[in-house]
Motif scaffolding. Structure first.
Motif, PDB file in Angstrom:
ATOM      1  N   ALA A 384       0.865  -1.189   0.000  1.00 22.91           N
ATOM      2  CA  ALA A 384       0.000   0.000   0.000  1.00 22.91           C
ATOM      3  C   ALA A 384       0.894   1.229   0.000  1.00 22.91           C
ATOM      4  N   PRO A 385       1.457   1.559  -1.170  1.00 21.92           N
ATOM      5  CA  PRO A 385       2.448   2.640  -1.236  1.00 21.92           C
ATOM      6  C   PRO A 385       1.898   3.964  -0.692  1.00 21.92           C
ATOM      7  N   HIS A 386       2.756   4.638   0.022  1.00 27.84           N
ATOM      8  CA  HIS A 386       2.397   5.929   0.616  1.00 27.84           C
ATOM      9  C   HIS A 386       3.391   6.968   0.104  1.00 27.84           C
ATOM     10  N   ASP A 387       2.852   8.024  -0.483  1.00 25.98           N
ATOM     11  CA  ASP A 387       3.713   9.072  -1.046  1.00 25.98           C
ATOM     12  C   ASP A 387       3.484  10.363  -0.258  1.00 25.98           C
ATOM     13  N   PRO A 388       4.340  10.671   0.714  1.00 26.87           N
ATOM     14  CA  PRO A 388       4.126  11.887   1.504  1.00 26.87           C
ATOM     15  C   PRO A 388       4.198  13.149   0.671  1.00 26.87           C
ATOM     16  N   ASP A 389       4.993  13.139  -0.396  1.00 24.93           N
ATOM     17  CA  ASP A 389       5.081  14.326  -1.251  1.00 24.93           C
ATOM     18  C   ASP A 389       3.750  14.605  -1.934  1.00 24.93           C
ATOM     19  N   ASP A 390       3.035  13.517  -2.323  1.00 25.31           N
ATOM     20  CA  ASP A 390       1.728  13.699  -2.958  1.00 25.31           C
ATOM     21  C   ASP A 390       0.745  14.319  -1.979  1.00 25.31           C
ATOM     22  N   ILE A 391       0.766  13.828  -0.736  1.00 25.03           N
ATOM     23  CA  ILE A 391      -0.142  14.377   0.275  1.00 25.03           C
ATOM     24  C   ILE A 391       0.200  15.838   0.550  1.00 25.03           C
ATOM     25  N   THR A 392       1.488  16.155   0.626  1.00 25.34           N
ATOM     26  CA  THR A 392       1.907  17.543   0.849  1.00 25.34           C
ATOM     27  C   THR A 392       1.415  18.445  -0.276  1.00 25.34           C
ATOM     28  N   ALA A 393       1.540  17.973  -1.515  1.00 23.07           N
ATOM     29  CA  ALA A 393       1.087  18.765  -2.655  1.00 23.07           C
ATOM     30  C   ALA A 393      -0.422  18.979  -2.620  1.00 23.07           C
ATOM     31  N   ARG A 394      -1.169  17.919  -2.240  1.00 27.41           N
ATOM     32  CA  ARG A 394      -2.626  18.047  -2.163  1.00 27.41           C
ATOM     33  C   ARG A 394      -3.025  19.030  -1.061  1.00 27.41           C
ATOM     34  N   MET A 395      -2.329  18.967   0.074  1.00 23.79           N
ATOM     35  CA  MET A 395      -2.635  19.900   1.152  1.00 23.79           C
ATOM     36  C   MET A 395      -2.323  21.338   0.737  1.00 23.79           C
ATOM     37  N   ARG A 396      -1.230  21.510  -0.021  1.00 23.66           N
ATOM     38  CA  ARG A 396      -0.864  22.846  -0.479  1.00 23.66           C
ATOM     39  C   ARG A 396      -1.944  23.401  -1.417  1.00 23.66           C
ATOM     40  N   ARG A 397      -2.439  22.535  -2.304  1.00 19.56           N
ATOM     41  CA  ARG A 397      -3.496  22.985  -3.224  1.00 19.56           C
ATOM     42  C   ARG A 397      -4.772  23.310  -2.451  1.00 19.56           C
ATOM     43  N   ARG A 399      -5.038  24.405   0.596  1.00 17.26           N
ATOM     44  CA  ARG A 399      -4.874  25.693   1.290  1.00 17.26           C
ATOM     45  C   ARG A 399      -5.031  26.853   0.317  1.00 17.26           C
ATOM     46  N   GLN A 400      -4.595  26.646  -0.925  1.00 16.10           N
ATOM     47  CA  GLN A 400      -4.719  27.708  -1.924  1.00 16.10           C
ATOM     48  C   GLN A 400      -6.174  27.918  -2.343  1.00 16.10           C
ATOM     49  N   VAL A 401      -6.949  26.802  -2.402  1.00 19.92           N
ATOM     50  CA  VAL A 401      -8.333  26.894  -2.877  1.00 19.92           C
ATOM     51  C   VAL A 401      -9.291  27.264  -1.756  1.00 19.92           C
ATOM     52  N   TYR A 402      -9.182  26.576  -0.614  1.00 24.46           N
ATOM     53  CA  TYR A 402     -10.174  26.735   0.448  1.00 24.46           C
ATOM     54  C   TYR A 402      -9.753  27.852   1.404  1.00 24.46           C
ATOM     55  N   THR A 403      -9.815  29.042   0.913  1.00 20.60           N
ATOM     56  CA  THR A 403      -9.438  30.219   1.706  1.00 20.60           C
ATOM     57  C   THR A 403     -10.648  30.748   2.465  1.00 20.60           C
ATOM     58  N   ARG A 404     -10.407  31.697   3.336  1.00 21.80           N
ATOM     59  CA  ARG A 404     -11.508  32.352   4.056  1.00 21.80           C
ATOM     60  C   ARG A 404     -12.496  32.950   3.056  1.00 21.80           C
ATOM     61  N   GLU A 405     -11.958  33.567   1.992  1.00 20.67           N
ATOM     62  CA  GLU A 405     -12.822  34.193   0.983  1.00 20.67           C
ATOM     63  C   GLU A 405     -13.681  33.154   0.258  1.00 20.67           C
ATOM     64  N   PHE A 406     -13.104  31.961   0.034  1.00 19.99           N
ATOM     65  CA  PHE A 406     -13.844  30.875  -0.632  1.00 19.99           C
ATOM     66  C   PHE A 406     -15.104  30.540   0.155  1.00 19.99           C
ATOM     67  N   PHE A 407     -14.961  30.404   1.477  1.00 12.73           N
ATOM     68  CA  PHE A 407     -16.107  30.024   2.291  1.00 12.73           C
ATOM     69  C   PHE A 407     -17.062  31.197   2.503  1.00 12.73           C
TER      70      PHE A 407
END
Length: 506
Positions: A384-397, A399-407
């Motif tokens: 069950a391969p785990h790619d921490p870099d992929d998770i980091t990239a998804r979290m970064r995206r 944070r960019q999308v789900y801003t205070r203004e978004f909500f």
């Protein structure tokens, strides 16, 4: 009548033409014509020429060649099969069906013949008879050399080779339901559950009585959290074979997933009574008992599984995962012995490593405990391969999308219902404890950790970044029935335990 009439170079030439039929029918026709020039009227050469013409869609030519052969050789199954295919191809479907049925009565073990008959029946609108013919095709498909080669590749986990063989086979025989099912297994092994479901749905469209395909379909539906659909498939299987242990186990697995532990336990109790020497059934029974809160009975079930197979790592880990359970010194000795056992599967090994880690942690031997946890995680990561870099990239995206203004821009949107309560938190932050506190209220029902949101996000990522979706999935729609590819939401089940997953360890 057959190729045994020919000897020497003629036999070699006929064998070469036969081999060409599968992949290069035009060359097979040319080879047969050369043989006929040297041996005018040779019946096998004429049959091969007729078969090549049928494969190329030149049915009128095939009819002119096959009709005299069928008349002259009333017991030659292949001649009648080619004659029937040619008749159907020239618009005489009823006559073609009669000829093909005669051929298959003479020689029932011709899987390609049953498939061709099924195709003609399907095109004629006789779907019930077509389904029966496809079922006969499946029954005899184990004799197909091409499928045997693909099956061997699957068994040896040579997935690219199996896929290439199956795609080539389906290019020639797009309604070969046995091959479609095998390609669905390839897709499932590659984690492409959407594609596997699409292929299995096509199998069942062609052959509703193909129970092995329906079983696979139900397993993958359940794995993809489409439990209502999986349960409907399981009920269809049980209607056809009420006593089948695999189907009853499948239903119990699904019921456990949807929270109907009472009915699941009833099924498991009957199954373990009938199959008391099956450790995986005892483990599944233990899972259902644990879910329903019968912890002492669950421990007994896990112990029964271990007594039957001391190397059954999932049962050991299930005991460890009870949190309040503590292993004794004898348990630790047995687990260590099993880890030294040759031939232990990787899944059993990583479960044993985790269970032994928990046992040693409870004993206060933290250094040894950590070593076993590390070994278990290393083994788990391989499957069950785990790619921490992929998770980091998804979290970064995120944070960019789900801003205070978004909500703020979406304030007031969504359902106004007050009943669903979502508890959101990072792992180990106490979300399960909060759920348990809330669900202790008589008006609140806890649903555990729901996998649906994760499944939806995973599917959306696969749709946008899946090479299988853009190539395999698209061609599947074109090859398997000429319809546009449909991507619904989301090996090799004979064992009653197949399809069972411990929700606590996956």
């Amino acid at each position: 009548m057959g190729e045994g009439d020919a000897t020497g170079p003629l036999a070699q030439a006929l064998a070469h033409a036969e081999r060409l039929l599968a992949s290069h029918p035009a060359l097979a026709v040319e080879q047969a014509a050369e043989i006929l020039a040297a041996a005018p009227g040779h019946p096998v050469a004429r049959l091969l020429q007729a078969a090549g013409c049928n494969a190329l869609g030149r049915h009128a030519e095939a009819l002119a060649l096959a009709a005299p052969l069928a008349a002259a050789h009333p017991s030659w199954a292949r001649a009648h099969l080619e004659h029937g295919q040619a008749l159907a191809g020239t618009g005489r479907a009823d006559d073609g069906i009669v000829a093909m049925r005669h051929a298959l009565a003479l020689k029932p073990d011709m899987p390609g013949g049953w498939r061709i008959l099924a195709d003609v029946l399907q095109a004629s609108g006789d779907t019930d008879a077509a389904g029966q013919a496809y079922a006969r095709h499946v029954r005899h498909s184990t004799r197909d050399p091409g499928l045997l080669q693909a099956a061997a590749a699957l068994c040896d986990d040579r997935i690219p080779e199996a896929e290439a063989l199956l795609r080539a086979h389906l290019g020639r025989a797009p309604t070969d339901v046995a091959a479609i099912r095998m390609l669905a297994e390839v897709a499932a092994r590659l984690g492409r559950d959407d594609d596997a479901l699409q292929l299995l749905a096509r199998c069942l469209e062609l052959a509703p009585g193909f129970h092995a395909a329906r079983h696979n379909h139900a397993l993958i539906l359940n794995r993809c959290n489409r439990h209502a659909e999986a349960l409907a498939e399981a009920e269809l299987l049980l209607a056809a074979a009420p006593g089948n242990a695999s189907y009853r186990n499948l239903k119990a697995v699904i019921l456990s997933r949807i929270g109907d532990a009472t009915q699941a336990i009833e099924l498991y109790e009957a199954l373990v009574a009938e199959h008391p020497a099956h450790p995986r059934l005892w483990t599944s029974h233990g899972h259902a008992l644990k879910t329903a809160g019968f912890q002492p009975r669950a421990i007994d079930a896990y112990r029964r599984a271990i007594a039957l197979d001391p190397g059954h790592g999932e049962a050991w880990w299930s005991l460890a995962h009870l949190k309040t359970f503590r292993f004794d010194a004898d348990d630790i000795v047995v687990m260590r012995q099993q880890l030294q056992r040759p031939g232990l599967t990787q899944e059993a090994r990583h479960h044993l490593e985790f269970a032994l880690g928990k046992a040693l942690e409870d004993e206060g031997d933290y250094a040894a405990s950590f070593r076993h946890y590390l070994a278990g995680n290393t083994l788990r990561k391989a499957t069950a391969p785990h790619d921490p870099d992929d998770i980091t990239a998804r979290m970064r995206r995120a944070r960019q999308v789900y801003t205070r203004e978004f909500f703020e821009a979406r304030a007031g949107a969504g359902s106004q219902a007050r009943d669903p309560i979502f508890i959101v938190g990072l792992p180990r932050a106490g979300s399960t404890l909060v759920e348990q506190i809330l669900s202790s209220h008589s008006a609140v029902e806890g649903t555990m950790e729901l996998p649906e949101v994760i499944a939806i996000t995973r599917e959306l990522r696969q749709r946008s970044a899946s090479p299988w979706a853009t190539s395999h999935g698209a061609t599947a729609g074109a090859r398997f029935g000429g319809r546009p590819a449909v991507r619904p939401r989301p090996p090799c089940p004979c064992d009653p335990s197949q399809g069972r997953r411990n929700p606590d360890t996956t």
